[in-house]
Design an enzyme around this catalytic site. Structure first.
Site, PDB file in Angstrom:
ATOM      1  N   VAL A  80       0.853  -1.090   0.162  1.00  0.00           N
ATOM      2  CA  VAL A  80       0.005  -0.095   0.030  1.00  0.00           C
ATOM      3  C   VAL A  80       0.813   1.361  -0.028  1.00  0.00           C
ATOM      4  CG1 VAL A  80      -2.095  -0.940   1.115  1.00  0.00           C
ATOM      5  CG2 VAL A  80      -0.234  -0.365   2.567  1.00  0.00           C
ATOM      6  N   SER A  81       2.082   1.053  -0.175  1.00  0.00           N
ATOM      7  CA  SER A  81       3.023   2.362   0.093  1.00  0.00           C
ATOM      8  C   SER A  81       3.105   3.118  -1.169  1.00  0.00           C
ATOM      9  CB  SER A  81       4.342   1.891   0.359  1.00  0.00           C
ATOM     10  OG  SER A  81       5.529   2.758   0.127  1.00  0.00           O
ATOM     11  N   CYS A  82       3.435   4.340  -1.135  1.00  0.00           N
ATOM     12  CA  CYS A  82       3.380   5.105  -2.398  1.00  0.00           C
ATOM     13  C   CYS A  82       5.008   5.104  -3.059  1.00  0.00           C
ATOM     14  CB  CYS A  82       3.131   6.714  -2.191  1.00  0.00           C
ATOM     15  SG  CYS A  82       1.386   6.706  -2.138  1.00  0.00           S
ATOM     16  N   ILE A  83       5.723   4.569  -2.309  1.00  0.00           N
ATOM     17  CA  ILE A  83       7.073   4.519  -2.778  1.00  0.00           C
ATOM     18  C   ILE A  83       7.662   3.189  -2.613  1.00  0.00           C
ATOM     19  CG2 ILE A  83       8.071   6.740  -1.956  1.00  0.00           C
ATOM     20  CD1 ILE A  83       8.928   5.941   0.660  1.00  0.00           C
TER      21      ILE A  83
END
Lengths: 167, 103
Positions: free
Chosen positions: B100-103
């Site tokens: 779920v991380s953006c990075i």
């Protein structure tokens, strides 16, 4: 609108013209996010944004503490603009921002550029701005592919599903 | 939630095809999912998958930076092993939830 056809994004060109920590990271996060989704990404740095790819400046970017109405004190109180101009405040706030970013595993600028490059993203510098600031490719991080004109940039916008974002 | 037959086993998957019960995962299932994603799985893939499964099992988040520093694979090779959307594909094959991380 049941029959509306979807056109997924295939290529994105991100233009970064500012050297504020948050503006540079916005472009970096979006470019990295794109390559991680399999979207072709190109990053174009211009004007003060060149700081983000200039070797001796890239890891020393600051957050601006004046003229930034979104700034808050720890605890959520508004941050007075007058305070932002005091010596050391900008460095202190920047250090705090960087600490929070590190906690979220956000890499420093040079490492971020390398990750984007590893994913096939391409990084360019604006020729006009580089000439203006008297910068050559030797002053820039090795991940910078080339110094190009605005015409070269537009030529890269070929193909369906291409978008340009200016930050 | 749905059940899908992969490599002769009925496994629980979500609507995107990610396995919802990591304990059902086997190498045969991974090979099958990889094939669906257009990847011919190798030992190198399994090294990365093992790393991802360990990370997820220990409750740590997955990021491209973490993968690059893992010592198992560098970012460039990771993109080559799982072309397109590397972290999404690798987690799907590893039988763990989509990050779920953006990075």
């Amino acid at each position: 609108m049941e029959n509306e056809k979807k056109h997924p994004l295939k290529k994105i060109l991100l233009i970064c013209s500012k050297a504020n920590l948050e503006d540079v990271y916005a472009a970096l996060v979006m470019a990295n996010g794109a390559v991680m989704e399999g979207i072709e990404a190109k990053l174009f740095f211009t004007f003060f944004g060149l700081d983000a790819i200039t070797s001796k400046r890239m890891n020393k970017l600051h957050t601006s503490t004046v003229g930034n109405p979104g700034m808050r004190m720890p605890g959520g109180m508004p941050f007075p603009t007058m305070l932002g101009g005091l010596p050391g405040v900008e460095s202190g706030v920047t250090a705090m921002m960087k600490k929070e970013m590190e906690r979220l595993d956000m890499p420093p600028v040079d490492e971020f550029l390398e990750l984007i490059e590893a994913g096939g993203g391409e990084i360019y510098a604006c020729k006009l701005a580089a000439d203006m600031f008297k910068l050559t490719k030797e002053d820039m991080h090795p991940a910078v592919k080339d110094i190009i004109t605005v015409g070269d940039l537009y030529a890269m916008c070929d193909g369906e599903g291409t978008q340009i974002v200016f930050t | 939630m749905a059940t899908k037959s992969i490599a002769g086993v009925n496994v629980e998957v979500n609507e995107e095809g990610y396995m919802t019960d990591a304990s059902q995962w086997t190498k045969e299932i991974a090979t099958e999912i990889a094939k669906e994603e257009g990847i011919e799985i190798t030992d190198k893939h399994f090294e990365v998958i093992d790393y991802i499964r360990e990370k997820v099992a220990s409750g740590e988040g997955l990021t491209i930076r973490g993968i690059n520093k893992s010592g198992v694979v560098d970012a460039k090779t990771f993109y080559q092993l799982f072309p397109g959307a590397p972290l999404k594909k690798a987690t799907k094959i590893a039988g763990v939830p989509k990050p779920v991380s953006c990075i």
